[in-house]
Motif scaffolding. Structure first.
Motif, PDB file in Angstrom:
ATOM      1  N   GLN A 431     -47.706  66.417 -11.978  1.00  0.00           N
ATOM      2  CA  GLN A 431     -47.130  67.672 -11.496  1.00  0.00           C
ATOM      3  C   GLN A 431     -46.142  68.194 -12.545  1.00  0.00           C
ATOM      4  O   GLN A 431     -45.398  67.412 -13.144  1.00  0.00           O
ATOM      5  CB  GLN A 431     -46.394  67.453 -10.171  1.00  0.00           C
ATOM      6  CG  GLN A 431     -47.262  66.856  -9.068  1.00  0.00           C
ATOM      7  CD  GLN A 431     -46.512  66.772  -7.761  1.00  0.00           C
ATOM      8  OE1 GLN A 431     -46.362  67.753  -7.044  1.00  0.00           O
ATOM      9  NE2 GLN A 431     -46.018  65.574  -7.436  1.00  0.00           N
ATOM     10  N   ILE A 432     -46.143  69.499 -12.734  1.00  0.00           N
ATOM     11  CA  ILE A 432     -45.232  70.113 -13.707  1.00  0.00           C
ATOM     12  C   ILE A 432     -44.407  71.169 -12.989  1.00  0.00           C
ATOM     13  O   ILE A 432     -44.945  72.129 -12.445  1.00  0.00           O
ATOM     14  CB  ILE A 432     -46.006  70.748 -14.871  1.00  0.00           C
ATOM     15  CG1 ILE A 432     -46.939  69.713 -15.521  1.00  0.00           C
ATOM     16  CG2 ILE A 432     -45.038  71.306 -15.907  1.00  0.00           C
ATOM     17  CD1 ILE A 432     -47.851  70.304 -16.561  1.00  0.00           C
ATOM     18  N   ARG A 433     -43.104  70.962 -12.981  1.00  0.00           N
ATOM     19  CA  ARG A 433     -42.192  71.891 -12.291  1.00  0.00           C
ATOM     20  C   ARG A 433     -41.457  72.719 -13.335  1.00  0.00           C
ATOM     21  O   ARG A 433     -40.864  72.171 -14.261  1.00  0.00           O
ATOM     22  CB  ARG A 433     -41.193  71.118 -11.435  1.00  0.00           C
ATOM     23  CG  ARG A 433     -40.274  71.991 -10.597  1.00  0.00           C
ATOM     24  CD  ARG A 433     -39.313  71.111  -9.801  1.00  0.00           C
ATOM     25  NE  ARG A 433     -38.534  71.869  -8.844  1.00  0.00           N
ATOM     26  CZ  ARG A 433     -37.364  72.462  -9.116  1.00  0.00           C
ATOM     27  NH1 ARG A 433     -36.871  72.389 -10.343  1.00  0.00           N
ATOM     28  NH2 ARG A 433     -36.712  73.122  -8.182  1.00  0.00           N
ATOM     29  N   TYR A 512     -43.671  65.333 -13.281  1.00  0.00           N
ATOM     30  CA  TYR A 512     -43.496  64.489 -12.098  1.00  0.00           C
ATOM     31  C   TYR A 512     -44.810  63.769 -11.807  1.00  0.00           C
ATOM     32  O   TYR A 512     -45.896  64.320 -12.009  1.00  0.00           O
ATOM     33  CB  TYR A 512     -43.081  65.317 -10.881  1.00  0.00           C
ATOM     34  CG  TYR A 512     -41.708  65.922 -11.009  1.00  0.00           C
ATOM     35  CD1 TYR A 512     -40.588  65.277 -10.500  1.00  0.00           C
ATOM     36  CD2 TYR A 512     -41.528  67.136 -11.670  1.00  0.00           C
ATOM     37  CE1 TYR A 512     -39.318  65.825 -10.630  1.00  0.00           C
ATOM     38  CE2 TYR A 512     -40.265  67.691 -11.809  1.00  0.00           C
ATOM     39  CZ  TYR A 512     -39.164  67.026 -11.286  1.00  0.00           C
ATOM     40  OH  TYR A 512     -37.913  67.564 -11.427  1.00  0.00           O
ATOM     41  N   ARG A 513     -44.694  62.555 -11.330  1.00  0.00           N
ATOM     42  CA  ARG A 513     -45.867  61.787 -10.964  1.00  0.00           C
ATOM     43  C   ARG A 513     -46.453  62.321  -9.664  1.00  0.00           C
ATOM     44  O   ARG A 513     -45.818  63.115  -8.958  1.00  0.00           O
ATOM     45  CB  ARG A 513     -45.482  60.313 -10.827  1.00  0.00           C
ATOM     46  CG  ARG A 513     -45.067  59.702 -12.137  1.00  0.00           C
ATOM     47  CD  ARG A 513     -44.291  58.413 -12.003  1.00  0.00           C
ATOM     48  NE  ARG A 513     -45.030  57.375 -11.285  1.00  0.00           N
ATOM     49  CZ  ARG A 513     -44.781  56.076 -11.403  1.00  0.00           C
ATOM     50  NH1 ARG A 513     -43.836  55.657 -12.229  1.00  0.00           N
ATOM     51  NH2 ARG A 513     -45.483  55.198 -10.705  1.00  0.00           N
ATOM     52  N   THR A 519     -40.845  61.296 -14.408  1.00  0.00           N
ATOM     53  CA  THR A 519     -40.922  60.307 -15.485  1.00  0.00           C
ATOM     54  C   THR A 519     -39.712  60.440 -16.404  1.00  0.00           C
ATOM     55  O   THR A 519     -39.553  59.660 -17.341  1.00  0.00           O
ATOM     56  CB  THR A 519     -42.205  60.491 -16.316  1.00  0.00           C
ATOM     57  OG1 THR A 519     -42.256  61.829 -16.818  1.00  0.00           O
ATOM     58  CG2 THR A 519     -43.441  60.207 -15.477  1.00  0.00           C
ATOM     59  N   GLN A 520     -38.855  61.434 -16.140  1.00  0.00           N
ATOM     60  CA  GLN A 520     -37.682  61.682 -16.955  1.00  0.00           C
ATOM     61  C   GLN A 520     -36.627  60.594 -16.750  1.00  0.00           C
ATOM     62  O   GLN A 520     -36.359  60.177 -15.633  1.00  0.00           O
ATOM     63  CB  GLN A 520     -37.092  63.068 -16.622  1.00  0.00           C
ATOM     64  CG  GLN A 520     -35.724  63.368 -17.215  1.00  0.00           C
ATOM     65  CD  GLN A 520     -35.717  63.404 -18.733  1.00  0.00           C
ATOM     66  OE1 GLN A 520     -36.754  63.466 -19.368  1.00  0.00           O
ATOM     67  NE2 GLN A 520     -34.535  63.360 -19.313  1.00  0.00           N
ATOM     68  N   ASP A 551     -35.193  62.705 -10.971  1.00  0.00           N
ATOM     69  CA  ASP A 551     -35.160  63.240  -9.613  1.00  0.00           C
ATOM     70  C   ASP A 551     -36.563  63.165  -9.020  1.00  0.00           C
ATOM     71  O   ASP A 551     -37.478  62.596  -9.635  1.00  0.00           O
ATOM     72  CB  ASP A 551     -34.606  64.676  -9.589  1.00  0.00           C
ATOM     73  CG  ASP A 551     -35.459  65.642 -10.396  1.00  0.00           C
ATOM     74  OD1 ASP A 551     -36.331  65.180 -11.162  1.00  0.00           O
ATOM     75  OD2 ASP A 551     -35.277  66.868 -10.265  1.00  0.00           O
ATOM     76  N   GLN A 552     -36.734  63.730  -7.851  1.00  0.00           N
ATOM     77  CA  GLN A 552     -38.016  63.675  -7.151  1.00  0.00           C
ATOM     78  C   GLN A 552     -38.377  65.044  -6.592  1.00  0.00           C
ATOM     79  O   GLN A 552     -37.500  65.874  -6.317  1.00  0.00           O
ATOM     80  CB  GLN A 552     -37.953  62.680  -5.982  1.00  0.00           C
ATOM     81  CG  GLN A 552     -37.777  61.236  -6.375  1.00  0.00           C
ATOM     82  CD  GLN A 552     -37.539  60.366  -5.155  1.00  0.00           C
ATOM     83  OE1 GLN A 552     -36.535  60.528  -4.453  1.00  0.00           O
ATOM     84  NE2 GLN A 552     -38.448  59.437  -4.893  1.00  0.00           N
ATOM     85  N   ILE A 553     -39.683  65.258  -6.418  1.00  0.00           N
ATOM     86  CA  ILE A 553     -40.176  66.410  -5.673  1.00  0.00           C
ATOM     87  C   ILE A 553     -41.173  65.866  -4.645  1.00  0.00           C
ATOM     88  O   ILE A 553     -41.346  64.645  -4.519  1.00  0.00           O
ATOM     89  CB  ILE A 553     -40.842  67.452  -6.598  1.00  0.00           C
ATOM     90  CG1 ILE A 553     -42.041  66.834  -7.342  1.00  0.00           C
ATOM     91  CG2 ILE A 553     -39.834  68.028  -7.579  1.00  0.00           C
ATOM     92  CD1 ILE A 553     -42.826  67.826  -8.179  1.00  0.00           C
TER      93      ILE A 553
END
Length: 669
Positions: A431-433, A512-513, A519-520, A551-553
């Motif tokens: 995932q790319i935010r 984001y995974r 992964t940051q 962080d998380q989404i």
């Protein structure tokens, strides 16, 4: 431009005064940079992932970074200078926004005045300084940055310089250099530094100033002035054409970040991540000191014509941090085939039977864009090559597969997405935010699976970016065991934005995974850890200044194939029992303990030759003893000198990964 700790020293007691003068060109802001300043503010506030306002809080951080860029080891400014600059702490943001960057030049010109006076006096007094060194005296040099403060007086600063130059002279002395050679080498060093100072122009200072702002946002956002922009475009990620190494500036030092797989440095020498390069020489010519030199100048010196030799004097990261050595590397162009996926088989014995474990080493995520554009249907790509190798391994009846991503610093995002798809049916992979909070999900659209059997992925601290996307996705899917060390932790996306003068590399998004974890910063944590000589505290995203946080989404929908967490305790116990008996792993564990014992908490180094010589000899004897212990256990011939030691058996990691895979297969039968 970035002057990182130019080591200078005058004879103790030879203080400087305001009456000393030396001609230099006072630098002033360029009117043409007013537009660039305003463009930078607009882009940083609008495009950067955090959309941070360039305000007084940023100004405070930028002020400290600017002073650190000019004088990181506190070698030139006095505390009184710093106190006089305090009135500018809240003006950096206003200066960039208005385009009036005079404050940067006011501070720089004070720095330049101090530096040129010291260089001029040092060149006059250097012979007497070196001749007065007493290497039998018991004294030490402070090396812990946290313990180095701004000097209160000139005499205090002179004493710091005396010790620093004595340390460099001692290293040269221990390398067999005569007093005359030492004087000549150090004189050449400071003449070169003076020449570089005189070549500094107003654009260089603007770049330092602008980057004091950008680096206050995150470590990957940078402004490149026209000259630096050209160098960046030629050498993507500062990858040096010629030796294949990625460097970065750390205080006054040029430090190796990673080696390009298949490159000359990786295949010809024992250069390693975290090593410091302190001088560079062309074949048959004198070595030139590069401590304190701007990074692009170091790059220019190391780059050269193919098949020529470059000599590097390095301080190895695995040593005591006090001894240097010179290595030679033949410059070569890193070819695509040198970085291509390669396969082999590791055989593992278990209860009288021999099991074949396929291993695919993938140095980078590559794609031959030129061949694709030319319409070549047989173009090379990491996914196509890996798929072909898997099909070949399957014909050899492998029991499991290891994908080795150790040292893989990333590459094509599309290739990472496609390669993960070789092991799962259609589904999301990353995932790319973006800065607006929009989430774009990339995934595999091909429902076919090239390999569905048991597999493991080997990673280490130098596995970054695209490697982390693949490892993270297959770990979330329960599709693969992740073995090795914590990965780099670079989970941000940068884009290049053209400016009126130069360009801006700016962090625009985060990875984001599929589980929603970033992964940051944290990277990917292995299911089973392997011992590693890479220091995770000094390498990786978390070792950089001001990294964006983890962080998380929201997670995406995806299946889980194996409940790997429920098996890790049993797999880990068996793994730890094995490596306690494996001579190769025993040697690595002992070396890790040795390095910790000798380097952890070290705040100073001795300037006494006898002490340093004993430390060096003890270190070499200990290394030889460890190596011979390993060799005796393996039935190999022992070595007599440290030069006879070859790198430890890397295949031991692959064999142990194969053992873990067999344990995994047994648990799932």
């Amino acid at each position: 431009m970035n002057y990182k700790n130019l080591f200078l020293c005058l004879l103790m007691g030879a203080t400087l005064s305001a009456s000393n003068t030396f001609a230099y060109t006072e630098l002033k802001p360029l009117e043409e940079n007013q537009k660039v300043s305003q463009q930078l503010v607009e882009m940083l506030e609008r495009v950067h992932y955090n959309k941070t306002a360039i305000d007084d809080e940023i100004s405070l951080m930028a002020f400290d970074k600017y002073l650190s860029s000019l004088d990181p080891s506190k070698s030139f400014f006095l505390q009184s200078d710093i106190d006089s600059f305090a009135k500018y702490k809240l003006t950096f943001d206003d200066a960039l926004r208005s385009g009036d960057t005079s404050v940067a030049y006011v501070i720089y010109n004070v720095f330049l005045d101090h530096l040129e006076i010291r260089l001029d006096q040092l060149l006059k007094t250097l012979p007497s300084i070196v001749k007065n060194f007493d290497y039998t005296k018991k004294e030490s040099l402070t090396i812990d940055p946290d313990d180095i403060q701004w000097a209160q007086t000139q005499s205090e600063l002179d004493e710091v310089w005396r010790k620093r130059i004595k340390n460099r002279a001692l290293i040269l002395n221990m390398n067999g250099k005569s007093e005359e050679d030492i004087i000549e080498s150090l004189t050449r060093r400071y003449k070169n530094q003076l020449k570089r100072i005189e070549q500094t122009d107003a654009m260089d200072i603007f770049q330092i100033f602008a980057n004091s702002i950008t680096l206050s946002l995150d470590p990957h956002t940078s402004y490149f002035a026209p000259r630096a922009s050209e160098t960046f475009n030629i050498n993507m990620s500062l990858s040096l054409e010629g030796i294949g190494a990625v460097l970065q500036q750390e205080d006054e030092d040029t430090k190796v970040v990673r080696l390009v797989p298949g490159g000359p440095a990786a295949t010809q020498s024992d250069l390693a991540p975290n090593d410091k390069i302190i001088s560079v020489g062309q074949d048959g010519k004198d070595m030139i000191d590069v401590v304190g030199m701007r990074l692009d100048d170091v790059v220019d010196m190391i780059r050269g014509e193919r098949d020529t030799v470059v000599n590097l004097e390095i301080i190895p990261s695995k040593g005591n941090g006090q001894t240097s050595k010179i290595i030679s590397i033949i410059r070569k162009k890193v070819k695509l085939e040198d970085q291509s996926a390669q396969k082999h088989i590791v055989e593992v014995e278990r209860e009288g039977e021999t099991y074949k474990i396929g291993v695919i080493k993938l140095p980078t995520f590559y794609s031959d864009f030129a061949a694709i554009q030319a319409g070549d249907k047989n173009y090379k790509s990491s996914t196509r090559d890996t798929k072909k190798l898997i099909e070949e391994l399957r014909k050899e009846n492998i029991s499991g597969l290891i994908l080795d991503l150790r040292g893989n610093g990333g590459g094509s995002l599309q290739e990472a997405n496609a390669l993960a798809g070789l092991f799962i049916p259609a589904g999301p992979t990353v995932q790319i935010r973006d800065a607006s909070g929009r989430v774009n999900i990339l995934g595999d659209q091909d429902r076919s699976v090239t390999y569905s059997g048991p597999m493991a992925i080997l990673v280490n601290r130098m596995s970054a970016s695209a490697s982390e996307i693949v490892a993270g996705a297959l770990q979330d899917y329960g599709r693969s065991l992740i073995l090795g060390g914590q990965t780099f932790g670079k989970g941000t996306v940068q884009v290049l934005q053209p400016l009126d003068k130069g360009q801006l590399k700016i962090t625009q998004a985060k990875f984001y995974r599929v589980s929603g974890d970033s992964t940051q910063h944290k990277g990917v944590i292995p299911d089973i850890a392997f011992p590693s000589l890479l220091d995770e505290k000094s390498v990786g995203e978390s070792a950089l200044e001001n990294p964006l946080p983890w962080d998380q989404i929201h997670e995406t929908r995806y299946p889980v194939y194996w409940d790997i967490p429920s098996m890790t305790s049993k797999l880990t116990k068996a793994h730890e029992d094995r490596i306690k008996k494996d001579p190769n792993f025993i040697s690595v564990l002992e070396q890790i303990d040795y390095i910790k014992e000798k380097t952890e908490g070290i705040k100073s180094i001795s300037l006494n030759k006898q002490v340093r010589t004993e430390q060096q000899e003890t270190g070499e004897q200990d290394e030889i003893a460890r190596e011979n212990k390993r060799r005796r256990a393996l039935g190999l011939e022992e070595v007599e000198t440290i030069d006879d030691i070859t790198p430890a058996d890397e295949d031991s990691y692959e064999r142990e990964a194969g053992e873990i895979l067999l344990d995994f297969i047994t648990l799932n039968q």
